[in-house]
Design a protein around this motif. Structure first.
Motif, PDB file in Angstrom:
ATOM      1  N   ALA A 193       2.002  -9.508 -41.807  1.00  0.00           N
ATOM      2  CA  ALA A 193       1.516 -10.854 -42.113  1.00  0.00           C
ATOM      3  C   ALA A 193       2.438 -11.611 -43.076  1.00  0.00           C
ATOM      4  O   ALA A 193       2.173 -12.782 -43.381  1.00  0.00           O
ATOM      5  CB  ALA A 193       0.113 -10.779 -42.703  1.00  0.00           C
ATOM      6  N   LEU A 194       3.495 -10.973 -43.569  1.00  0.00           N
ATOM      7  CA  LEU A 194       4.435 -11.666 -44.451  1.00  0.00           C
ATOM      8  C   LEU A 194       5.096 -12.831 -43.712  1.00  0.00           C
ATOM      9  O   LEU A 194       5.120 -12.875 -42.480  1.00  0.00           O
ATOM     10  CB  LEU A 194       5.497 -10.685 -44.957  1.00  0.00           C
ATOM     11  CG  LEU A 194       5.028  -9.712 -46.051  1.00  0.00           C
ATOM     12  CD1 LEU A 194       5.978  -8.533 -46.165  1.00  0.00           C
ATOM     13  CD2 LEU A 194       4.906 -10.446 -47.388  1.00  0.00           C
ATOM     14  N   GLY A 195       5.688 -13.749 -44.476  1.00  0.00           N
ATOM     15  CA  GLY A 195       6.090 -15.033 -43.919  1.00  0.00           C
ATOM     16  C   GLY A 195       7.313 -15.061 -43.029  1.00  0.00           C
ATOM     17  O   GLY A 195       7.580 -16.075 -42.390  1.00  0.00           O
ATOM     18  N   VAL A 196       8.099 -13.996 -42.980  1.00  0.00           N
ATOM     19  CA  VAL A 196       9.262 -13.953 -42.093  1.00  0.00           C
ATOM     20  C   VAL A 196       9.114 -12.739 -41.173  1.00  0.00           C
ATOM     21  O   VAL A 196       8.279 -11.870 -41.412  1.00  0.00           O
ATOM     22  CB  VAL A 196      10.586 -13.852 -42.889  1.00  0.00           C
ATOM     23  CG1 VAL A 196      10.790 -15.082 -43.770  1.00  0.00           C
ATOM     24  CG2 VAL A 196      10.641 -12.570 -43.712  1.00  0.00           C
ATOM     25  N   PRO A 197       9.902 -12.657 -40.099  1.00  0.00           N
ATOM     26  CA  PRO A 197       9.796 -11.505 -39.198  1.00  0.00           C
ATOM     27  C   PRO A 197      10.007 -10.179 -39.922  1.00  0.00           C
ATOM     28  O   PRO A 197      10.800 -10.092 -40.864  1.00  0.00           O
ATOM     29  CB  PRO A 197      10.904 -11.769 -38.171  1.00  0.00           C
ATOM     30  CG  PRO A 197      11.066 -13.254 -38.180  1.00  0.00           C
ATOM     31  CD  PRO A 197      10.856 -13.673 -39.599  1.00  0.00           C
ATOM     32  N   GLN A 198       9.292  -9.170 -39.452  1.00  0.00           N
ATOM     33  CA  GLN A 198       9.271  -7.869 -40.106  1.00  0.00           C
ATOM     34  C   GLN A 198       9.806  -6.756 -39.211  1.00  0.00           C
ATOM     35  O   GLN A 198       9.751  -6.838 -37.983  1.00  0.00           O
ATOM     36  CB  GLN A 198       7.834  -7.514 -40.519  1.00  0.00           C
ATOM     37  CG  GLN A 198       7.219  -8.482 -41.514  1.00  0.00           C
ATOM     38  CD  GLN A 198       7.988  -8.502 -42.820  1.00  0.00           C
ATOM     39  OE1 GLN A 198       8.240  -7.450 -43.410  1.00  0.00           O
ATOM     40  NE2 GLN A 198       8.346  -9.698 -43.270  1.00  0.00           N
ATOM     41  N   ILE A 199      10.286  -5.704 -39.882  1.00  0.00           N
ATOM     42  CA  ILE A 199      10.778  -4.502 -39.205  1.00  0.00           C
ATOM     43  C   ILE A 199       9.838  -3.345 -39.500  1.00  0.00           C
ATOM     44  O   ILE A 199       9.393  -3.168 -40.635  1.00  0.00           O
ATOM     45  CB  ILE A 199      12.201  -4.162 -39.675  1.00  0.00           C
ATOM     46  CG1 ILE A 199      13.196  -5.149 -39.050  1.00  0.00           C
ATOM     47  CG2 ILE A 199      12.585  -2.727 -39.342  1.00  0.00           C
ATOM     48  CD1 ILE A 199      14.632  -4.876 -39.382  1.00  0.00           C
ATOM     49  N   ALA A 200       9.551  -2.567 -38.472  1.00  0.00           N
ATOM     50  CA  ALA A 200       8.885  -1.279 -38.632  1.00  0.00           C
ATOM     51  C   ALA A 200       9.883  -0.184 -38.303  1.00  0.00           C
ATOM     52  O   ALA A 200      10.722  -0.351 -37.405  1.00  0.00           O
ATOM     53  CB  ALA A 200       7.673  -1.174 -37.713  1.00  0.00           C
ATOM     54  N   ASN A 201       9.808   0.914 -39.010  1.00  0.00           N
ATOM     55  CA  ASN A 201      10.754   2.015 -38.838  1.00  0.00           C
ATOM     56  C   ASN A 201       9.977   3.279 -38.508  1.00  0.00           C
ATOM     57  O   ASN A 201       9.311   3.846 -39.366  1.00  0.00           O
ATOM     58  CB  ASN A 201      11.568   2.207 -40.121  1.00  0.00           C
ATOM     59  CG  ASN A 201      12.631   3.275 -39.983  1.00  0.00           C
ATOM     60  OD1 ASN A 201      13.114   3.542 -38.883  1.00  0.00           O
ATOM     61  ND2 ASN A 201      13.005   3.874 -41.094  1.00  0.00           N
ATOM     62  N   ILE A 202      10.063   3.715 -37.255  1.00  0.00           N
ATOM     63  CA  ILE A 202       9.326   4.886 -36.801  1.00  0.00           C
ATOM     64  C   ILE A 202      10.270   6.091 -36.807  1.00  0.00           C
ATOM     65  O   ILE A 202      11.252   6.119 -36.063  1.00  0.00           O
ATOM     66  CB  ILE A 202       8.734   4.686 -35.395  1.00  0.00           C
ATOM     67  CG1 ILE A 202       7.919   3.380 -35.324  1.00  0.00           C
ATOM     68  CG2 ILE A 202       7.888   5.889 -35.003  1.00  0.00           C
ATOM     69  CD1 ILE A 202       6.750   3.312 -36.272  1.00  0.00           C
ATOM     70  N   VAL A 203       9.983   7.043 -37.663  1.00  0.00           N
ATOM     71  CA  VAL A 203      10.812   8.241 -37.807  1.00  0.00           C
ATOM     72  C   VAL A 203       9.978   9.440 -37.368  1.00  0.00           C
ATOM     73  O   VAL A 203       8.923   9.712 -37.954  1.00  0.00           O
ATOM     74  CB  VAL A 203      11.278   8.420 -39.267  1.00  0.00           C
ATOM     75  CG1 VAL A 203      12.102   9.705 -39.409  1.00  0.00           C
ATOM     76  CG2 VAL A 203      12.086   7.210 -39.722  1.00  0.00           C
ATOM     77  N   HIS A 204      10.438  10.144 -36.352  1.00  0.00           N
ATOM     78  CA  HIS A 204       9.721  11.337 -35.911  1.00  0.00           C
ATOM     79  C   HIS A 204       9.670  12.344 -37.053  1.00  0.00           C
ATOM     80  O   HIS A 204      10.694  12.766 -37.574  1.00  0.00           O
ATOM     81  CB  HIS A 204      10.437  11.960 -34.706  1.00  0.00           C
ATOM     82  CG  HIS A 204       9.794  13.223 -34.214  1.00  0.00           C
ATOM     83  ND1 HIS A 204       8.532  13.236 -33.660  1.00  0.00           N
ATOM     84  CD2 HIS A 204      10.228  14.506 -34.215  1.00  0.00           C
ATOM     85  CE1 HIS A 204       8.226  14.473 -33.321  1.00  0.00           C
ATOM     86  NE2 HIS A 204       9.240  15.272 -33.660  1.00  0.00           N
ATOM     87  N   GLY A 205       8.452  12.681 -37.485  1.00  0.00           N
ATOM     88  CA  GLY A 205       8.280  13.576 -38.620  1.00  0.00           C
ATOM     89  C   GLY A 205       8.266  12.869 -39.959  1.00  0.00           C
ATOM     90  O   GLY A 205       8.112  13.516 -40.996  1.00  0.00           O
ATOM     91  N   GLY A 206       8.398  11.529 -39.956  1.00  0.00           N
ATOM     92  CA  GLY A 206       8.431  10.760 -41.194  1.00  0.00           C
ATOM     93  C   GLY A 206       7.048  10.299 -41.626  1.00  0.00           C
ATOM     94  O   GLY A 206       6.016  10.748 -41.115  1.00  0.00           O
TER      95      GLY A 206
END
Length: 283
Positions: A193-206
């Motif tokens: 919901a933050l005001g600029v585009p966001q990144i998600a980082n999916i790490v197997h086992g993270g």
């Protein structure tokens, strides 16, 4: 081909697999992904045989980016760690990586030596120090290169602190922000919901929950990194094949795990090089 800015603007949780070398990047492009993440952890693991603890240099990362940019036409999101120093270093980092072929650089607020976002024991620099790096990166760019500002403060101070930092980074001009290692879907919704585009980082086992792309798109994430999926697959397959070779004295038992000779040549576009050789052949 869509530009990275166009891809990001869609906020459709576009998948960005990670490449630590040009071969992985070629596979990513051949499969049909729209963009590629040049992974700092992957470079440390594959080039140095070392963990992601701040050992790589700007020159090593730039050389990898340059090789990947020569091999593929995908937009490259480049992990620039902490900018490799202070704000002046971050200014030079933008210049060097932009010239090497980056469509975006990602800098983070960790203190040195930085470490993988899913390791424990991370520290962060003051907000003012990080915002200076963001401003320097923006001043240095000469193309439409995106600046992605990442915060690793969540592990130490919680989500509210991370959101506050991300808001400060947005105010400083960051094109995108990246709150590393949220622990559940509720945290991820607040980040999205933050005001600029966001990144998600999916790490197997993270630490981040491996939510499906459809759910992340519904939240409004722009990019989803799978930074070291190819690397983790290669490590597992290499162990299995080489263990079998050592035990059996041949590859007979694991031929199904191996790319064929022809598949390997296709992966490196040998037909293109053959055509060039014929074009410039001296009679």
């Amino acid at each position: 081909m869509a530009s990275l800015r166009e891809i990001v603007a869609r906020r459709e949780a576009t998948l960005a697999p990670g490449a630590a070398n040009a071969l992985f990047a070629r596979i990513i492009e051949d499969i049909g992904f729209e963009c590629c993440y040049v992974t700092g952890a992957g470079i440390a693991n594959m080039a140095l045989g070392a963990p992601d603890i701040g050992l790589t240099t700007l020159d090593e990362v730039a050389a990898t980016v340059s090789r990947i940019a020569d091999a593929v036409s995908l937009p490259l999101i480049v992990d620039a760690d902490t900018g490799f120093g202070n704000a002046v270093n971050a200014w030079r980092t933008m210049k060097v990586l932009e010239r090497a072929g980056a469509a975006a650089i990602q800098i983070e607020d960790q203190s040195f030596p930085k470490r993988c976002g899913h390791f424990s024991g991370k520290g962060v620099v003051p907000v003012a120090e990080m915002t200076a790096k963001i401003k320097a990166s923006l001043d240095a760019r000469s193309k439409d290169t995106l600046v992605i500002a990442r915060t690793d403060v969540l592990a130490a101070e919680g989500l509210d602190s991370a959101l506050d930092r991300a808001a400060a980074f947005i105010e400083a001009g960051a094109d995108m922000t990246f709150v590393e290692a949220p622990r559940d879907a509720q945290q991820m919704r607040r980040i999205a919901a933050l005001g600029v585009p966001q990144i998600a980082n999916i790490v197997h086992g993270g630490k981040t929950p491996p939510l499906p792309q459809t759910e992340l798109a519904a939240m409004g994430f722009a990019i989803v990194l799978y930074a070291n999926a190819a690397l983790q697959a290669a490590v597992r397959a290499s162990h299995e094949v080489l263990d079998s070779l050592k035990a059996e004295g041949s590859l007979e038992a694991v031929t199904g795990r191996l790319a064929s000779f022809e598949e390997r040549q296709t992966a490196v576009a040998k037909d293109k090089w053959d055509a060039l050789e014929q074009r410039y052949k001296v009679d």
